[in-house]
Write a protein that holds these residues in place. Structure first.
Motif, PDB file in Angstrom:
ATOM      1  N   ALA A  46      71.976  63.431  50.165  1.00 21.36           N
ATOM      2  CA  ALA A  46      71.633  64.646  50.894  1.00 21.36           C
ATOM      3  C   ALA A  46      70.512  64.389  51.890  1.00 21.36           C
ATOM      4  O   ALA A  46      70.526  64.903  53.018  1.00 21.36           O
ATOM      5  CB  ALA A  46      71.225  65.742  49.909  1.00 21.36           C
ATOM      6  N   LEU A  47      69.532  63.588  51.501  1.00 24.18           N
ATOM      7  CA  LEU A  47      68.403  63.297  52.390  1.00 24.18           C
ATOM      8  C   LEU A  47      68.848  62.492  53.605  1.00 24.18           C
ATOM      9  O   LEU A  47      68.347  62.705  54.722  1.00 24.18           O
ATOM     10  CB  LEU A  47      67.318  62.541  51.618  1.00 24.18           C
ATOM     11  CG  LEU A  47      66.594  63.344  50.532  1.00 24.18           C
ATOM     12  CD1 LEU A  47      65.614  62.462  49.773  1.00 24.18           C
ATOM     13  CD2 LEU A  47      65.877  64.545  51.143  1.00 24.18           C
ATOM     14  N   ILE A  48      69.787  61.563  53.402  1.00 22.44           N
ATOM     15  CA  ILE A  48      70.307  60.796  54.535  1.00 22.44           C
ATOM     16  C   ILE A  48      71.066  61.723  55.486  1.00 22.44           C
ATOM     17  O   ILE A  48      70.917  61.633  56.709  1.00 22.44           O
ATOM     18  CB  ILE A  48      71.228  59.655  54.051  1.00 22.44           C
ATOM     19  CG1 ILE A  48      70.396  58.586  53.339  1.00 22.44           C
ATOM     20  CG2 ILE A  48      71.986  59.032  55.218  1.00 22.44           C
ATOM     21  CD1 ILE A  48      71.221  57.511  52.662  1.00 22.44           C
ATOM     22  N   LEU A  53      68.513  65.928  61.548  1.00 26.28           N
ATOM     23  CA  LEU A  53      67.189  66.213  62.116  1.00 26.28           C
ATOM     24  C   LEU A  53      66.789  65.226  63.201  1.00 26.28           C
ATOM     25  O   LEU A  53      66.002  65.565  64.095  1.00 26.28           O
ATOM     26  CB  LEU A  53      66.142  66.233  61.000  1.00 26.28           C
ATOM     27  CG  LEU A  53      66.301  67.361  59.969  1.00 26.28           C
ATOM     28  CD1 LEU A  53      65.295  67.203  58.834  1.00 26.28           C
ATOM     29  CD2 LEU A  53      66.125  68.731  60.639  1.00 26.28           C
ATOM     30  N   THR A  54      67.295  64.000  63.124  1.00 29.95           N
ATOM     31  CA  THR A  54      66.981  63.008  64.156  1.00 29.95           C
ATOM     32  C   THR A  54      68.001  63.007  65.291  1.00 29.95           C
ATOM     33  O   THR A  54      67.871  62.230  66.247  1.00 29.95           O
ATOM     34  CB  THR A  54      66.901  61.594  63.554  1.00 29.95           C
ATOM     35  OG1 THR A  54      68.159  61.266  62.941  1.00 29.95           O
ATOM     36  CG2 THR A  54      65.783  61.505  62.526  1.00 29.95           C
ATOM     37  N   GLY A  55      69.030  63.831  65.168  1.00 33.64           N
ATOM     38  CA  GLY A  55      70.029  63.927  66.226  1.00 33.64           C
ATOM     39  C   GLY A  55      71.017  62.783  66.263  1.00 33.64           C
ATOM     40  O   GLY A  55      71.710  62.589  67.265  1.00 33.64           O
ATOM     41  N   ASN A  56      71.145  62.033  65.164  1.00 37.46           N
ATOM     42  CA  ASN A  56      72.090  60.909  65.114  1.00 37.46           C
ATOM     43  C   ASN A  56      73.457  61.379  64.627  1.00 37.46           C
ATOM     44  O   ASN A  56      73.970  60.909  63.603  1.00 37.46           O
ATOM     45  CB  ASN A  56      71.534  59.802  64.216  1.00 37.46           C
ATOM     46  CG  ASN A  56      70.481  58.983  64.914  1.00 37.46           C
ATOM     47  OD1 ASN A  56      70.780  58.168  65.787  1.00 37.46           O
ATOM     48  ND2 ASN A  56      69.214  59.200  64.543  1.00 37.46           N
ATOM     49  N   THR A  57      74.045  62.290  65.372  1.00 35.50           N
ATOM     50  CA  THR A  57      75.342  62.861  65.013  1.00 35.50           C
ATOM     51  C   THR A  57      76.233  62.906  66.255  1.00 35.50           C
ATOM     52  O   THR A  57      75.784  62.661  67.378  1.00 35.50           O
ATOM     53  CB  THR A  57      75.181  64.293  64.460  1.00 35.50           C
ATOM     54  OG1 THR A  57      74.467  65.085  65.426  1.00 35.50           O
ATOM     55  CG2 THR A  57      74.406  64.291  63.158  1.00 35.50           C
ATOM     56  N   ILE A 112      74.877  52.290  58.122  1.00 35.25           N
ATOM     57  CA  ILE A 112      74.918  51.300  57.044  1.00 35.25           C
ATOM     58  C   ILE A 112      74.179  51.810  55.818  1.00 35.25           C
ATOM     59  O   ILE A 112      74.636  51.637  54.675  1.00 35.25           O
ATOM     60  CB  ILE A 112      74.321  49.966  57.528  1.00 35.25           C
ATOM     61  CG1 ILE A 112      75.236  49.346  58.595  1.00 35.25           C
ATOM     62  CG2 ILE A 112      74.152  48.990  56.361  1.00 35.25           C
ATOM     63  CD1 ILE A 112      74.673  48.114  59.260  1.00 35.25           C
ATOM     64  N   GLY A 113      73.034  52.457  56.026  1.00 34.98           N
ATOM     65  CA  GLY A 113      72.287  53.025  54.899  1.00 34.98           C
ATOM     66  C   GLY A 113      73.088  54.073  54.157  1.00 34.98           C
ATOM     67  O   GLY A 113      73.085  54.123  52.914  1.00 34.98           O
ATOM     68  N   HIS A 114      73.799  54.903  54.917  1.00 35.91           N
ATOM     69  CA  HIS A 114      74.648  55.935  54.310  1.00 35.91           C
ATOM     70  C   HIS A 114      75.744  55.294  53.470  1.00 35.91           C
ATOM     71  O   HIS A 114      76.045  55.738  52.355  1.00 35.91           O
ATOM     72  CB  HIS A 114      75.247  56.798  55.417  1.00 35.91           C
ATOM     73  CG  HIS A 114      75.686  58.141  54.959  1.00 35.91           C
ATOM     74  ND1 HIS A 114      76.146  59.110  55.802  1.00 35.91           N
ATOM     75  CD2 HIS A 114      75.745  58.693  53.717  1.00 35.91           C
ATOM     76  CE1 HIS A 114      76.475  60.195  55.118  1.00 35.91           C
ATOM     77  NE2 HIS A 114      76.248  59.959  53.840  1.00 35.91           N
ATOM     78  N   LEU A 115      76.340  54.241  54.014  1.00 36.32           N
ATOM     79  CA  LEU A 115      77.403  53.526  53.299  1.00 36.32           C
ATOM     80  C   LEU A 115      76.894  52.946  51.984  1.00 36.32           C
ATOM     81  O   LEU A 115      77.527  53.117  50.930  1.00 36.32           O
ATOM     82  CB  LEU A 115      77.944  52.405  54.178  1.00 36.32           C
ATOM     83  CG  LEU A 115      78.846  51.414  53.446  1.00 36.32           C
ATOM     84  CD1 LEU A 115      80.270  51.898  53.440  1.00 36.32           C
ATOM     85  CD2 LEU A 115      78.750  50.022  54.046  1.00 36.32           C
ATOM     86  N   LEU A 116      75.763  52.254  52.012  1.00 33.68           N
ATOM     87  CA  LEU A 116      75.219  51.632  50.806  1.00 33.68           C
ATOM     88  C   LEU A 116      74.901  52.682  49.746  1.00 33.68           C
ATOM     89  O   LEU A 116      75.156  52.482  48.556  1.00 33.68           O
ATOM     90  CB  LEU A 116      73.973  50.820  51.149  1.00 33.68           C
ATOM     91  CG  LEU A 116      74.197  49.599  52.046  1.00 33.68           C
ATOM     92  CD1 LEU A 116      72.860  48.939  52.380  1.00 33.68           C
ATOM     93  CD2 LEU A 116      75.136  48.600  51.388  1.00 33.68           C
ATOM     94  N   ASN A 117      74.349  53.797  50.177  1.00 34.03           N
ATOM     95  CA  ASN A 117      74.025  54.863  49.237  1.00 34.03           C
ATOM     96  C   ASN A 117      75.297  55.411  48.583  1.00 34.03           C
ATOM     97  O   ASN A 117      75.337  55.633  47.365  1.00 34.03           O
ATOM     98  CB  ASN A 117      73.303  55.989  49.963  1.00 34.03           C
ATOM     99  CG  ASN A 117      72.660  56.988  49.008  1.00 34.03           C
ATOM    100  OD1 ASN A 117      71.526  56.832  48.579  1.00 34.03           O
ATOM    101  ND2 ASN A 117      73.404  58.027  48.647  1.00 34.03           N
ATOM    102  N   THR A 118      76.340  55.590  49.390  1.00 36.70           N
ATOM    103  CA  THR A 118      77.610  56.096  48.859  1.00 36.70           C
ATOM    104  C   THR A 118      78.227  55.102  47.884  1.00 36.70           C
ATOM    105  O   THR A 118      78.787  55.503  46.850  1.00 36.70           O
ATOM    106  CB  THR A 118      78.586  56.393  50.009  1.00 36.70           C
ATOM    107  OG1 THR A 118      78.001  57.345  50.903  1.00 36.70           O
ATOM    108  CG2 THR A 118      79.902  56.939  49.481  1.00 36.70           C
TER     109      THR A 118
END
Length: 305
Positions: free
Chosen positions: A104-106, A112-116, A129-135
């Protein structure tokens, strides 16, 4: 009660797969900015009024994610109450809850950082990549929670050093496939092409951005690592003769690898339409779950009854 809880644990895992797949649809449809740079609200509203289609897609994903948080929390509470201290299932349930929080935080960080949507920033590949590793960790911990809830034996790594290293290599292989896939999907969305030939020209052009030139690594890594994982599954099945569940998960993993290679090639030839992207990710998740459970059965202190 035990059987009902096991079904609930598998349901939680399946629901998380649905949320992940819908998240891919959110990205592929370029709807990640549907609520603007607002979190937890949507365009500074709790419930968006007169929403656009991309707002509906983004808001529905947030609702699904909110429900996901609650059911994973419920899973952890039930496990902590039902199972005694020291049982592995408690650890995996707690890890699942920790990583649903970081998931959820990712998601919040991306918004919030506009990376969408079509935002092309230097940080975005690292977010992907961070989202992938967390998943990966979330799905693995939920899989192991469901496995133990169904009567699977607890996992023991004692005196199995060689196999632990092989397991680690397999995990690294999955990370490389997943990370390259995330970057390939991102680059394909940001730099759309009209034909496969045009895409290949972009991949090898020295003037292309690094993200775009890295795209070609995904199909290459997928084939090489995928075939290696299939051979690994067969090797492990031979080492665990008589372990029915290792055999089943090994066979499932091998079949999924072959299907995924063919499906991935078709996705590439069709220039990755959204529906194919969803199927590609679903197959990848099923491969990861089969891999995790194959090793869980192999490292089990006794065979699942």
């Amino acid at each position: 009660m035990q059987r009902k809880f096991a079904k609930f644990a598998w349901f939680v895992l399946a629901y998380n797969i649905v949320v992940v797949v819908w998240g891919v649809f959110l990205r592929a449809s370029k709807s990640g900015d549907g609520c603007g740079q607002y979190w937890l609200t949507c365009h500074n509203e709790i419930i968006p009024t007169a929403p656009q289609l991309k707002t509906v897609i983004e808001f529905s994903h947030r609702l699904m994610s909110g429900l996901d948080f609650l059911i994973v929390l419920g899973l952890m509470i039930f496990v902590l109450k039902k199972f005694t201290k020291g049982e592995q299932i408690r650890k995996f349930a707690v890890v699942s809850f920790i990583f649903i929080i970081t998931e959820a935080l990712i998601g919040a960080g991306l918004v919030l950082t506009g990376n969408t949507a079509l935002a092309n920033t230097a940080a975005r590949p690292f977010w992907a990549i961070g989202h992938l590793l967390n998943t990966f960790v979330l799905i693995a911990s939920l899989s192991l929670t469901a496995w133990l809830a169904s009567g699977g034996s607890e996992i023991s790594l004692r005196n199995r050093g060689r196999y632990v290293w092989i397991l680690a290599l397999g995990i690294v292989g999955f990370i490389f496939i997943g990370a390259s896939g995330s970057l390939a999907a991102l680059s394909s969305m940001l730099y759309e092409t009209k034909s496969l030939t045009e895409g290949l020209q972009q991949d090898f052009a020295g003037s292309s951005p690094l993200l775009l030139r890295l795209r070609i690594s995904h199909p290459i890594l997928s084939v090489l690592v995928g075939i290696s994982i299939a051979f690994l599954a067969g090797w492990l099945k031979n080492k665990a003769k008589g372990n029915l569940w290792v055999e089943r998960f090994s066979n499932a993993l091998t079949l999924l690898v072959l299907i995924q290679i063919c499906f991935g090639a078709l996705t590439l030839l069709m220039l990755a339409p959204i529906l194919m992207q969803l199927g590609h990710l679903l197959l990848a998740d099923l491969m990861w779950i089969s891999f995790v459970l194959m090793w869980a059965a192999f490292f089990g202190r006794e065979e699942l009854t």
